[in-house]
Design a protein around this motif. Sequence first.
Motif, PDB file in Angstrom:
ATOM      1  N   VAL A 285      39.851  10.938   4.495  1.00 19.79           N
ATOM      2  CA  VAL A 285      40.410  10.821   2.937  1.00 19.79           C
ATOM      3  C   VAL A 285      39.093  10.925   2.069  1.00 19.79           C
ATOM      4  N   LYS A 286      39.225  11.880   1.162  1.00 22.01           N
ATOM      5  CA  LYS A 286      37.773  12.165   0.273  1.00 22.01           C
ATOM      6  C   LYS A 286      37.644  11.019  -0.965  1.00 22.01           C
ATOM      7  N   LEU A 287      36.591  10.220  -0.959  1.00 22.45           N
ATOM      8  CA  LEU A 287      36.492   9.544  -1.888  1.00 22.45           C
ATOM      9  C   LEU A 287      35.505  10.159  -3.172  1.00 22.45           C
ATOM     10  N   LYS A 288      35.075   9.282  -4.228  1.00 20.21           N
ATOM     11  CA  LYS A 288      34.188   9.984  -4.947  1.00 20.21           C
ATOM     12  C   LYS A 288      32.774  10.381  -4.544  1.00 20.21           C
ATOM     13  N   ASN A 289      32.385   9.358  -3.839  1.00 18.49           N
ATOM     14  CA  ASN A 289      30.892   9.550  -3.145  1.00 18.49           C
ATOM     15  C   ASN A 289      30.807   9.660  -1.679  1.00 18.49           C
ATOM     16  N   THR A 290      31.996   9.675  -0.956  1.00 16.98           N
ATOM     17  CA  THR A 290      31.986   9.695   0.580  1.00 16.98           C
ATOM     18  C   THR A 290      33.399  10.123   0.954  1.00 16.98           C
ATOM     19  N   GLU A 291      33.357  10.184   2.367  1.00 24.41           N
ATOM     20  CA  GLU A 291      34.409  10.614   3.182  1.00 24.41           C
ATOM     21  C   GLU A 291      34.794   9.412   4.104  1.00 24.41           C
ATOM     22  N   VAL A 292      35.890   9.134   4.237  1.00 23.09           N
ATOM     23  CA  VAL A 292      36.123   7.896   5.257  1.00 23.09           C
ATOM     24  C   VAL A 292      37.311   8.462   6.077  1.00 23.09           C
ATOM     25  N   TYR A 293      37.607   7.673   7.107  1.00 26.68           N
ATOM     26  CA  TYR A 293      38.835   8.096   8.370  1.00 26.68           C
ATOM     27  C   TYR A 293      39.470   7.128   8.009  1.00 26.68           C
ATOM     28  N   VAL A 294      40.839   7.329   8.261  1.00 27.11           N
ATOM     29  CA  VAL A 294      41.914   6.224   8.343  1.00 27.11           C
ATOM     30  C   VAL A 294      42.765   6.311   9.350  1.00 27.11           C
ATOM     31  N   LYS A 295      43.574   5.152   9.509  1.00 22.69           N
ATOM     32  CA  LYS A 295      44.851   5.118  10.607  1.00 22.69           C
ATOM     33  C   LYS A 295      45.688   4.132  10.187  1.00 22.69           C
ATOM     34  N   GLU A 296      46.893   4.364  10.138  1.00 22.09           N
ATOM     35  CA  GLU A 296      47.821   3.174   9.305  1.00 22.09           C
ATOM     36  C   GLU A 296      48.714   2.735  10.538  1.00 22.09           C
ATOM     37  N   PHE A 297      49.039   1.357  10.386  1.00 24.53           N
ATOM     38  CA  PHE A 297      49.901   0.308  11.242  1.00 24.53           C
ATOM     39  C   PHE A 297      50.841  -0.186  10.453  1.00 24.53           C
ATOM     40  N   ASP A 298      51.997  -0.570  11.167  1.00 23.65           N
ATOM     41  CA  ASP A 298      52.820  -1.521  10.617  1.00 23.65           C
ATOM     42  C   ASP A 298      52.331  -2.827  10.609  1.00 23.65           C
ATOM     43  N   PHE A 299      52.698  -3.756   9.457  1.00 27.79           N
ATOM     44  CA  PHE A 299      51.802  -5.055   9.503  1.00 27.79           C
ATOM     45  C   PHE A 299      52.633  -5.853   8.311  1.00 27.79           C
ATOM     46  N   ARG A 300      53.187  -7.017   8.986  1.00 30.80           N
ATOM     47  CA  ARG A 300      53.911  -7.872   8.037  1.00 30.80           C
ATOM     48  C   ARG A 300      54.833  -7.157   6.897  1.00 30.80           C
ATOM     49  N   GLU A 301      55.848  -6.548   7.285  1.00 31.31           N
ATOM     50  CA  GLU A 301      56.732  -5.781   6.490  1.00 31.31           C
ATOM     51  C   GLU A 301      56.056  -4.781   5.528  1.00 31.31           C
ATOM     52  N   GLY A 302      54.713  -4.434   5.850  1.00 32.17           N
ATOM     53  CA  GLY A 302      54.066  -3.589   4.909  1.00 32.17           C
ATOM     54  C   GLY A 302      53.341  -2.756   5.658  1.00 32.17           C
ATOM     55  N   LYS A 303      52.077  -2.042   5.341  1.00 29.08           N
ATOM     56  CA  LYS A 303      51.331  -1.229   6.132  1.00 29.08           C
ATOM     57  C   LYS A 303      49.841  -1.704   6.110  1.00 29.08           C
ATOM     58  N   LEU A 304      49.176  -1.769   7.195  1.00 27.08           N
ATOM     59  CA  LEU A 304      47.759  -1.798   7.298  1.00 27.08           C
ATOM     60  C   LEU A 304      47.112  -0.765   7.757  1.00 27.08           C
ATOM     61  N   ILE A 305      46.043  -0.438   6.658  1.00 21.78           N
ATOM     62  CA  ILE A 305      45.141   0.830   6.979  1.00 21.78           C
ATOM     63  C   ILE A 305      43.798   0.265   7.438  1.00 21.78           C
ATOM     64  N   ALA A 306      43.414   0.816   8.595  1.00 23.90           N
ATOM     65  CA  ALA A 306      42.120   0.834   9.248  1.00 23.90           C
ATOM     66  C   ALA A 306      41.238   1.890   8.597  1.00 23.90           C
ATOM     67  N   ILE A 307      40.228   1.529   7.900  1.00 22.94           N
ATOM     68  CA  ILE A 307      39.416   2.656   7.382  1.00 22.94           C
ATOM     69  C   ILE A 307      38.131   2.692   7.879  1.00 22.94           C
ATOM     70  N   TYR A 308      37.421   3.645   8.615  1.00 26.13           N
ATOM     71  CA  TYR A 308      36.265   3.801   9.276  1.00 26.13           C
ATOM     72  C   TYR A 308      35.154   4.690   8.301  1.00 26.13           C
ATOM     73  N   ASN A 309      34.258   3.959   8.212  1.00 25.88           N
ATOM     74  CA  ASN A 309      33.267   4.734   7.305  1.00 25.88           C
ATOM     75  C   ASN A 309      31.881   5.024   8.060  1.00 25.88           C
ATOM     76  N   PRO A 310      31.472   6.219   8.626  1.00 24.48           N
ATOM     77  CA  PRO A 310      30.343   6.391   9.336  1.00 24.48           C
ATOM     78  C   PRO A 310      29.224   5.880   8.542  1.00 24.48           C
ATOM     79  N   GLN A 311      29.034   6.076   7.429  1.00 21.95           N
ATOM     80  CA  GLN A 311      27.856   5.758   6.600  1.00 21.95           C
ATOM     81  C   GLN A 311      27.625   4.218   6.622  1.00 21.95           C
TER      82      GLN A 311
END
Length: 458
Positions: A285-311
């Motif tokens: 996912v490209k943000l304003k000043n960096t790029e992050v990597y994401v993975k989504e999980f089911d969580f409490r009737e919603g979604k939990l997104i784990a975001i990995y930022n190498p920097q």
Amino acid sequence: MAFIRKIKKGNSVYLAEVENYREDGKVKQRVIRYVGKEENGEVVRKISSDKIEIESVKKYLDYKILDEIAKRLSLDKLLGDKSKYILLLVYTQLISRKPIYKLPAYIEQTALKEILGLEKIIDKQLYEAIDQLDEIEFSDIEKKMFEKLSEDKKDRKALLVDVTDTYFNGSQADWKSRRGKDGKYSKLIQIALAVTKEEGFPILHRVYEGNISNTKIFEEIIGESRLKEFEIIVLDRGMISYQSIEDLRSINQQLISGIRVNEKIEREILSKIEREEIYQPQHIVKLKNTEVYVKEFDFREGKLIAIYNPQLEIIKRQRAMEDIENYKANKAKFMGYSLIYHTTKYSYDYVVKTYFQRDIIEKAYREIKTTINLNPIRKYRISHIKAHIKICYLAYAILSYIKYKLKGTEISAVSALEQLQSVYKVELKSTKENFMWSKVVTLYNQQKKILKLLECSV
């Protein structure tokens, strides 16, 4: 009997003082003196330049523009019978930031009395205005002002809610000192603020004692009807609780919120993510000043997104290694991760970008604290502290409107006001004709551009 008559000569129209007289039984007319000229329908008096004196030079255009915008937002009608004095406090909080006891003398250097229609200003009137402001039902003012701010913005997709704190000197406040975000111990007051995601328009604010948790604050304001007008509420981590998640679900309110990483989430979710699995182009996912990597999980009737930022991982590892005695190898593998929880039906790409665009509320707090000079609050009665915060809130609302009108240009709201500060109103007097008039100094092109963008006049 003498009177003024228009006399046309060529393409010009002159104004002359004339009188009738009778000669040989006929009525004739003679010019006593020319008194001026008509230009674009306006009368321009003829004045002897060697007999002109300057009576006063007063700060004008910055205050004139603030007043014009405040009236556009109907603040003159919403603030009650002390509205002129309250608005005076709002304008000076934006421009001069002087204490109340110094304002009467300062105001004599400005055109504020003329702009607001006030004859005399003493500090007693200003303190009475503060007392009235504290007693006003401010929720209704917030609601109606926001309706004016957003008249041409029908899309109410997302709003941002956050809490900040500031010190105050309230000797009459029986509140305990606590540690602020900067590490100091003092009496603190907390301010919850909600603003629109796109424009930063303020929706509401609430004031709390310094020892109330952010989760409790948010649980209290969930029921505000104005929040329900928006599709999504966006929160910083530390504000959400499982109770508020349930409360939001019960009213069908969608949520995007950061949440803290805890041992349970490390164990049940983050430990199951393989670095090589998430560190792939399809997860970027490209943000304003960096790029992050994401993975989504089911969580409490919603979604939990784990975001990995190498920097972020590099920064955290470096800091951890500086304190090698407390370095925990089993925690190192989770460095660089953060979490977002949401109950929307949008893609993780949209959710992550929306969450990281929260900087608009951070800028709002920064403008309130620095540009508008909220803190430290040098008031001693809680009622005056709360009124001062309302003044800063109103000042920020005007500033956010100016910012919105200047959007797409390189001119900031603060810069626009600074550039208009040099436009003075000069009071002139002709000693020969015993005539007084005022003149606004000539504007340069950038100032004219600002007025046009704000749809204001001199």
